[in-house]
Scaffold this motif. Structure first.
Motif, PDB file in Angstrom:
ATOM      1  N   HIS A   1     -94.079  48.438  -4.613  1.00 20.12           N
ATOM      2  CA  HIS A   1     -94.836  49.572  -5.167  1.00 20.12           C
ATOM      3  C   HIS A   1     -95.913  50.026  -4.181  1.00 20.12           C
ATOM      4  O   HIS A   1     -96.041  51.214  -3.873  1.00 20.12           O
ATOM      5  CB  HIS A   1     -95.445  49.164  -6.506  1.00 20.12           C
ATOM      6  N   TYR A   2     -96.651  49.089  -3.649  1.00 20.74           N
ATOM      7  CA  TYR A   2     -97.723  49.438  -2.710  1.00 20.74           C
ATOM      8  C   TYR A   2     -97.151  50.080  -1.432  1.00 20.74           C
ATOM      9  O   TYR A   2     -97.611  51.135  -0.985  1.00 20.74           O
ATOM     10  CB  TYR A   2     -98.520  48.181  -2.349  1.00 20.74           C
ATOM     11  N   ASN A   3     -96.147  49.431  -0.849  1.00 22.64           N
ATOM     12  CA  ASN A   3     -95.605  49.896   0.431  1.00 22.64           C
ATOM     13  C   ASN A   3     -95.052  51.311   0.332  1.00 22.64           C
ATOM     14  O   ASN A   3     -95.301  52.150   1.194  1.00 22.64           O
ATOM     15  CB  ASN A   3     -94.497  48.950   0.915  1.00 22.64           C
ATOM     16  N   HIS A   4     -94.300  51.580  -0.732  1.00 26.66           N
ATOM     17  CA  HIS A   4     -93.709  52.915  -0.871  1.00 26.66           C
ATOM     18  C   HIS A   4     -94.767  53.960  -1.194  1.00 26.66           C
ATOM     19  O   HIS A   4     -94.711  55.075  -0.679  1.00 26.66           O
ATOM     20  CB  HIS A   4     -92.603  52.903  -1.927  1.00 26.66           C
ATOM     21  N   SER A   5     -95.756  53.606  -2.010  1.00 28.91           N
ATOM     22  CA  SER A   5     -96.824  54.563  -2.332  1.00 28.91           C
ATOM     23  C   SER A   5     -97.525  55.004  -1.057  1.00 28.91           C
ATOM     24  O   SER A   5     -97.844  56.186  -0.869  1.00 28.91           O
ATOM     25  CB  SER A   5     -97.842  53.922  -3.286  1.00 28.91           C
TER      26      SER A   5
END
Ligand code: MN
Length: 238
Positions: A111-115
């Protein structure tokens, strides 16, 4: 085109419910501080076809609406079943990911990486304007071109699925490295830690439909999409 727009509006509406004020301006300070209440898919700052031809519409659509959404769904489901994880920010979940186990590590990381990745691209060409970022690049790598070469090498050498990162440490020094799977430099206990300011997804799902096995062509094309104003913002905020 119409379908893309409809999907974009739908995605935008869903994103608004969960993260409220999330926008390109406050993503980094916003999303990492946000608790899962539950977590939701962030709004893309452009339409699914906006990064053509470097990243094709179908890849963007599936990557954002299916892959990224799946990380969020898995994370929310896991948090709902584990009281000790409830109320934690995305940042806390990433920092302590190893301690919280593989489901958190893979899905909070995802979630963090793609955001971050969506915000680090722009359909409009950008250049570095901030002198302190230029200085940091020059003093850490010798030149912008050398930084680009080392980052590309990190993206190419990552075996299997993962990410390449440009990050800043507490001494203002910039570091390049890569991580496997959905690990990121915020996670305690992985090889390299620092604050990410630039990232590329080198999972095959990020490029395979258009580039097949030619990861180098994807990485080279991706450089023209980098949102340097976002990189500057992250660098200045570290
Ligand atoms: Mn991905």
């Amino acid at each position: 085109m119409k379908n893309n727009r409809r999907q974009f509006i739908k995605t935008a509406a869903l994103g608004t419910i969960g993260l409220g004020l999330l926008s390109s301006e406050n993503l980094f300070s916003g999303i990492e501080a946000t608790g899962g209440d539950p977590f939701s898919l962030p709004i893309l700052p452009y339409t699914y076809d906006a990064l053509e031809p470097m990243i094709d519409t179908l890849t963007m659509t599936i990557h954002h609406s299916k892959h990224h959404q799946a990380y969020i769904n898995n994370l929310n489901k896991h948090i709902a079943a584990n009281v000790n994880l409830q109320g934690k920010s995305l940042y806390e979940l990433c920092v302590n990911a190893k301690e919280y186990g593989p489901v958190v590590r893979n899905n909070a990381g995802g979630h963090y990486n793609h955001s971050l990745f969506w915000e680090l691209m722009s359909p409009k060409p950008t250049t570095i304007k901030n002198e302190s970022l230029n200085q940091a690049i020059n003093s850490s790598f010798g030149s912008f071109e050398k930084m680009k070469e080392l980052f590309t090498e990190a993206a190419m050498k990552r075996f299997g699925s993962g990410w390449a990162w440009l990050m800043v440490d507490s001494n203002n020094k910039l570091i390049i490295n890569s991580t496997a799977n959905q690990d990121n430099p915020l996670m305690n206990g992985i090889d390299i830690t620092g604050k990410p300011i630039l990232a590329i997804d080198v999972w095959e799902h990020a490029y395979y439909l258009h580039y097949q096995n030619k990861r180098a062509d994807y990485v080279n094309a991706w450089w023209s999409l980098v949102n340097w104003q976002k990189v500057e913002q992250l660098f200045l905020a570290h």
